[in-house]
Design a protein around this motif. Structure first.
Motif, short mmCIF file in Angstrom:
data_model
loop_
_atom_site.label_atom_id
_atom_site.label_comp_id
_atom_site.label_asym_id
_atom_site.label_seq_id
_atom_site.Cartn_x
_atom_site.Cartn_y
_atom_site.Cartn_z
N UNK A 162 1.04 -1.30 -0.03
CA UNK A 162 -0.01 0.00 -0.07
C UNK A 162 0.83 1.22 0.12
N UNK A 163 0.41 2.36 -0.77
CA UNK A 163 1.16 3.35 -0.87
C UNK A 163 0.33 4.60 0.08
N UNK A 164 -0.89 4.51 0.36
CA UNK A 164 -1.63 5.58 1.22
C UNK A 164 -1.25 5.19 2.58
N UNK A 165 -0.92 6.47 3.30
CA UNK A 165 -0.35 6.23 4.58
C UNK A 165 -1.34 5.81 5.45
N UNK A 166 -2.76 6.18 5.33
CA UNK A 166 -3.75 5.67 6.10
C UNK A 166 -4.14 4.22 5.82
N UNK A 167 -3.95 4.08 4.66
CA UNK A 167 -4.51 2.41 4.09
C UNK A 167 -3.20 1.50 4.82
N UNK A 168 -1.99 1.73 4.90
CA UNK A 168 -1.02 0.74 5.57
C UNK A 168 -1.33 0.81 6.75
N UNK A 169 -1.70 1.57 7.62
CA UNK A 169 -2.05 1.45 8.98
C UNK A 169 -3.42 0.81 9.11
N UNK A 170 -4.46 1.22 8.18
CA UNK A 170 -5.74 0.17 8.28
C UNK A 170 -5.46 -1.16 8.20
N UNK A 171 -4.46 -1.68 7.09
CA UNK A 171 -4.18 -2.98 7.14
C UNK A 171 -3.48 -3.60 8.36
N UNK A 172 -2.91 -2.53 8.92
CA UNK A 172 -2.15 -3.03 10.18
C UNK A 172 -3.30 -3.50 11.29
N UNK A 173 -4.58 -2.41 11.32
CA UNK A 173 -5.35 -2.64 12.28
C UNK A 173 -6.18 -4.08 11.75
N UNK A 174 -6.39 -4.38 10.65
CA UNK A 174 -6.84 -5.77 10.28
C UNK A 174 -6.04 -6.78 10.87
N UNK A 175 -4.89 -6.87 10.76
CA UNK A 175 -3.71 -7.79 11.16
C UNK A 175 -3.73 -7.81 12.79
N UNK A 176 -3.91 -6.60 13.39
CA UNK A 176 -3.72 -6.64 14.94
C UNK A 176 -5.16 -7.19 15.44
N UNK A 177 -6.07 -6.86 14.87
CA UNK A 177 -7.51 -7.41 15.48
C UNK A 177 -7.56 -9.06 15.25
N UNK A 178 -6.83 -9.62 14.01
CA UNK A 178 -6.58 -11.10 13.90
C UNK A 178 -5.86 -11.70 15.14
N UNK A 179 -4.82 -10.96 15.73
CA UNK A 179 -4.09 -11.22 16.71
C UNK A 179 -5.16 -11.52 18.03
N UNK A 180 -6.01 -10.36 18.06
CA UNK A 180 -7.02 -10.36 19.26
C UNK A 180 -7.80 -11.63 19.18
#
Length: 650
Positions: free
Chosen positions: A312-330
């Motif tokens: 991803x090259x949109x600064x907010x979308x990189x963090x958004x996919x990070x949120x998806x991943x971290x929710x997966x950890x939870x």
């Protein structure tokens, strides 16, 4: 003030602020709108922290009381009530604190926006909805809060009502969540049907009696009632907490203003599903099948959504996919019955992810709302506070030793490794590989934005400077817990009696007991963690990001060309969006068009409405020629009719 009054005040203050700011948004000054809403949320936050202190330090008694009875239908009580215990205390403290930071930050970020008062009304209303959700003591109120946060997120994601991409994003979020919520309401209906109550305590007490009860869904096969209920409830969580395949709405929700990215995707809406499963632990513990289902969905989300963040090259979308991943950890933590570890990561993640989103917003302000990281570079020279706070958030996200994310993420990985539930082996390797991926996309973003060559245009460079204090102050206040909250909270949340009687774990599922036996203090935990694979994988991801994007920047393009098929798969998000657009949404539109043209136009309009009108008109045109008014015409008809009758009978 008694405790009931305190709890009512915590919930109703944000609602009051939202109503005043919203109903008078056309007449009150901008400053008054933000002072009203910020004051209401600040008071709610102060009382929430006081409640947190009572439960965490003073061992306050659990509060479970009905506030209002709406109606009683055939013995089923539909009520509004509060259940406040240690789990609730943690949630309301986190939600109101992050919300307060977002409110303050919004003063600077939205200062020139026409919908300033309306935005403050929405985010205060969002806070009220989330508090109603986490403080509920019954499924009806849970569903109210669940749908209310969905409604307000719809309004916030589509806040820019004249931007087509924002309208598309909020409709996408709304529709995808309706899919999840259909399963959720079926689960609640099943609870009402089999338990005869919607009250948490009554349902939890009756659950063991139904552990052997089964039902038939189709054919001769039978399903455990509790398994069906738990999976249906989790389908709702898959939508709200953006788990595969109901994750597609969250990255597009970046179309909303940056403050709501932090509010929705850090501590509030997306964590509602995590909280719900933890609250329902007495049900999930009785269904290993449901736990394995939760575990596999979470592990898949944690790894595969993190991979998309790399391209991803949109600064907010990189963090958004990070949120998806971290929710997966939870979700993985919930799946191995380490509910406390899931809530612990929810709390630490709330602080450092809100920090990252708000710091990204600070960068966006400096870049005149350009969000493409390929147009950035060396911003640390111009925005030192944003740089330092973003670095703190990034280190917490990758689980660097000592930072908040280190304690919660390592606890989850260790808990999965200790589990023997079906799917735990797959989940362990997914979350372990996810550590490397997290460090890679996190520091790719950090290095491209804050280091290296300046790639912005001359006009942007000349005006690039640090954001005002109303933006940087929340960053600093969020950076502090992003460093320290993990070390302070790990012992009481994971290894103390804090959630005793609140979260139920069967002895055969209690993986945290294994960790509890091996825990010998914060220092020992950090030293042990630095010798474990997650630490070295995180450092490997950090080094890879530095080498590829800083030391040999041309290498990233070479790797892209060599792995172009894989890059295209990730860039296309595994085809989920295409599937939804062409098959799911496209198929729905095609079916709607068929029903409209075939049913409405042809059958209803063509035959029923227009057809009957045309038939009457045609028949009337014939009768019109018979009714001439001439006597000899009528005599002729009578003679012809008489002859016809004679001919018929003779």
């Amino acid at each position: 003030m008694d405790m009931k009054s305190i709890y009512l005040t915590i919930v109703l203050l944000p609602l009051l602020g939202a109503l005043i700011a919203g109903l008078t948004c056309r007449v009150i000054p901008r400053a008054l709108a933000h002072w009203i809403t910020i004051s209401s949320v600040a008071l709610s936050c102060g009382l929430s922290l006081y409640v947190g202190k009572l439960f965490l330090l003073d061992h306050q008694e659990v509060f479970n009381q009905t506030i209002y009875t709406w109606m009683v239908v055939d013995g089923l009580h539909l009520q509004v009530g509060f259940l406040v215990d240690t789990l609730t205390a943690v949630m309301i403290s986190v939600v109101t604190f992050v919300s307060l930071m977002v409110h303050i930050y919004t003063i600077g970020y939205m200062s020139h926006d026409e919908g300033y008062q309306r935005f403050f009304s929405y985010i205060a209303l969002f806070t009220f909805a989330m508090l109603m959700l986490v403080m509920s003591n019954n499924f009806l109120q849970l569903f109210f809060g669940w749908e209310a946060v969905g409604l307000v997120s719809y309004l916030l994601i589509g806040f820019y009502v004249k931007r087509e991409s924002a309208i598309f994003a909020n409709m996408k979020a709304f529709i995808v969540n309706r899919v999840g919520d259909f399963g959720f309401i079926l689960g609640i209906a099943a609870v009402a049907m089999y338990f005869g109550s919607l009250d948490y305590v009554e349902v939890f007490n009756k659950a063991p009696q139904l552990s052997d009860t089964s039902l038939s869904i189709m054919g001769d096969g039978s399903w455990s009632v509790l398994t069906v209920i738990c999976i249906l409830l989790f389908v709702g969580a898959m939508g709200k907490s953006a788990q595969v395949p109901l994750h597609v709405w969250l990255p597009d929700s970046m179309e909303g203003p940056t403050p709501i990215s932090a509010l929705i995707h850090a501590a509030t809406m997306v964590t509602a599903g995590i909280f719900m499963v933890a609250r329902m632990s007495p049900l999930y513990e009785l269904s290993p099948t449901a736990l394995s289902f939760v575990l596999i969905i979470g592990a898949t989300t944690a790894f595969f959504m993190g991979l998309i963040g790399i391209v991803q090259n949109d600064i907010k979308r990189v963090i958004a996919y990070s949120t998806l991943s971290q929710l997966g950890y939870m979700v993985v933590a919930l799946g191995v019955s380490a509910y406390a570890a899931g809530i612990f990561h929810l709390m630490t993640h709330a602080f450092f992810k809100a920090l990252l989103f708000l710091a990204a917003g600070s960068v966006i302000i400096g870049m005149h709302h350009d969000q493409d990281i390929r147009n950035m570079g060396n911003i640390r020279k111009y925005m030192p506070i944003t740089y330092v706070t973003f670095l703190i958030g990034t280190l917490a996200l990758i689980g660097f030793p000592g930072f908040a994310g280190f304690f919660s993420k390592d606890a989850i990985i260790s808990a999965v490794h200790a589990s023997s539930l079906a799917g735990s082996g797959y989940a362990y390797w997914m979350v372990l590989a996810g550590v490397f991926v997290t460090a890679l996309y996190s520091f790719r973003l950090f290095f491209i934005v804050f280091h290296g060559k300046e790639r912005m245009d001359d006009h942007t460079r000349e005006h690039l400077k640090e954001s005002p204090w109303v933006v940087t102050l929340p960053l600093i206040l969020l950076a502090i817990p992003s460093i320290f909250i993990g070390a302070l909270a790990i012992e009481p949340l994971l290894f103390g009696p804090l959630f005793e009687g609140v979260i139920k774990v069967l002895p055969q599922h209690d993986v945290l007991e294994t960790l509890r036996e091996e825990f010998h203090g914060i220092g020992a935990f950090v030293l042990h963690g630095m010798m474990e694979p997650p630490f070295w994988l995180a450092m490997g991801g950090l080094f890879t990001a530095w080498f590829v994007y800083m030391k040999k920047p041309q290498m990233s393009e070479d790797i892209k060309q060599r792995l172009l098929p894989l890059y295209n798969i990730l860039d296309n998000k595994y085809g989920f969006d295409d599937f939804n657009q062409k098959l799911f949404a496209g198929g729905s539109r095609a079916l709607g068009s068929l029903l409209w043209k075939g049913g409405d136009v042809v059958l209803i309009d063509g035959l029923a409405v227009n057809g009957s009108a045309k038939s009457i008109g045609w028949f009337s045109s014939i009768l019109r020629h018979i009714q001439t008014g001439y006597l000899y015409h009528y005599a002729m008809v009578m003679i012809v009719a008489l002859l016809a009758l004679l001919f018929w009978f003779v």
